[in-house]
Scaffold this active site. Structure first.
Site, mmCIF file in Angstrom:
data_model
loop_
_atom_site.group_PDB
_atom_site.id
_atom_site.type_symbol
_atom_site.label_atom_id
_atom_site.label_comp_id
_atom_site.label_asym_id
_atom_site.label_seq_id
_atom_site.Cartn_x
_atom_site.Cartn_y
_atom_site.Cartn_z
ATOM 1 N N ASP A 1 48.363 45.974 47.451
ATOM 2 C CA ASP A 1 48.790 44.621 47.558
ATOM 3 C C ASP A 1 49.452 44.023 46.112
ATOM 4 O O ASP A 1 49.171 44.802 45.265
ATOM 5 C CB ASP A 1 47.548 44.080 48.089
ATOM 6 C CG ASP A 1 47.817 42.174 48.209
ATOM 7 O OD1 ASP A 1 48.755 41.883 48.787
ATOM 8 O OD2 ASP A 1 47.020 41.703 47.304
ATOM 9 N N ASP B 1 49.860 39.718 45.406
ATOM 10 C CA ASP B 1 49.263 38.895 44.882
ATOM 11 C C ASP B 1 47.760 38.877 44.902
ATOM 12 O O ASP B 1 47.200 39.032 46.124
ATOM 13 C CB ASP B 1 49.656 37.544 45.758
ATOM 14 C CG ASP B 1 51.144 37.337 45.463
ATOM 15 O OD1 ASP B 1 51.541 37.290 44.388
ATOM 16 O OD2 ASP B 1 52.040 36.881 46.496
ATOM 17 N N ASP C 1 42.872 42.567 47.718
ATOM 18 C CA ASP C 1 41.923 41.628 47.461
ATOM 19 C C ASP C 1 41.445 40.752 48.524
ATOM 20 O O ASP C 1 40.574 39.752 48.574
ATOM 21 C CB ASP C 1 42.169 40.759 46.503
ATOM 22 C CG ASP C 1 43.202 39.661 46.658
ATOM 23 O OD1 ASP C 1 44.362 40.375 46.965
ATOM 24 O OD2 ASP C 1 43.270 38.575 46.649
#
Length: 230
Positions: A14, A16, A176
């Protein structure tokens, strides 16, 4: 290496909240978009809670009281504000988390390790970020919001596996947010949750691995893809 480790492996990131810390730009751009429509901006935690979703899916969560046309304008307002912030910030835009460049470079140098991206960012935004950080060409497969249903739909990961020819058991998704972890589960791929991003770590307990530093992240990648020393 053992027989499993002799097969290619795919490490999907991922962006961001995992590779780069974009929260200042994301929050500021969302505030600008809502201000532009004369609406009260969502709280910081609410904005960070939708990071990872495609904008057309995220916006109704943030503004459930507005109509579809207003949501479309909010999405466009966000994109314009984000691009302006990127241009203004230049090289300081969305900095990489400490140690993540080195981790990516370490993995990229390993024979048999392929790198991928699965992000809710647009292709334009991702290309600009990779160029800004000198990472263009490092990732063998890149999946963005333009081409797929929003996370946690497994389309991004399934396409990355198909493009690289890597088996699901030799791939890992690093993220995250719950959207990353749930996407990986839906695709039959192990997930590693990093604790420096935007969703509370307690919400990520269903990931197959947890990492608090790039060093522990590398160890978890090796463990979950069955990579061992020669």
């Amino acid at each position: 290496m053992n027989d499993t480790a002799a097969l290619p492996r795919l490490v999907i990131f991922d962006v961001d909240g995992t590779l780069s810390d974009s929260q200042g730009d994301i929050i500021g751009s969302m505030v600008d978009a809502f201000d532009g429509e004369g609406l009260t901006p969502p709280a910081r935690d609410a904005i960070l809670g939708i990071v990872g979703l495609s904008l057309d899916v995220a916006m109704p969560h943030l503004a459930p009281e507005v109509d579809a046309a207003t949501c479309v304008r909010l999405v466009e307002g966000y994109k314009v504000a984000y691009m302006q912030r990127r241009v203004t910030a230049g090289a300081s835009h969305s900095p990489l988390y400490a140690g993540m460049r080195e981790l990516v470079e370490t993995l990229a140098a390993q024979p048999g390790t392929l790198l991928g991206i699965a992000t809710g960012k647009s292709r334009r935004g991702l290309v600009a970020l990779l160029e800004n950080h000198g990472l263009t060409g490092v990732f063998q497969t890149i999946q963005v919001a333009d081409d797929h249903p929003s996370k946690p739909h497994p389309s991004m990961i399934l396409t990355a596996l198909a493009e690289t020819g890597v088996a699901a058991e030799r791939a890992v998704m690093i993220g995250d947010t719950t959207f990353d972890i749930d996407m990986a589960h839906a695709a039959g791929v192990a997930a590693i949750a990093v604790d420096w991003g935007y969703h509370p770590t307690g919400a990520l307990a269903h990931a197959a691995g947890q990492a608090g530093t790039p060093a522990t992240l590398l160890a978890e990648i090796d463990r979950l893809t069955k990579e061992t020393a020669a």
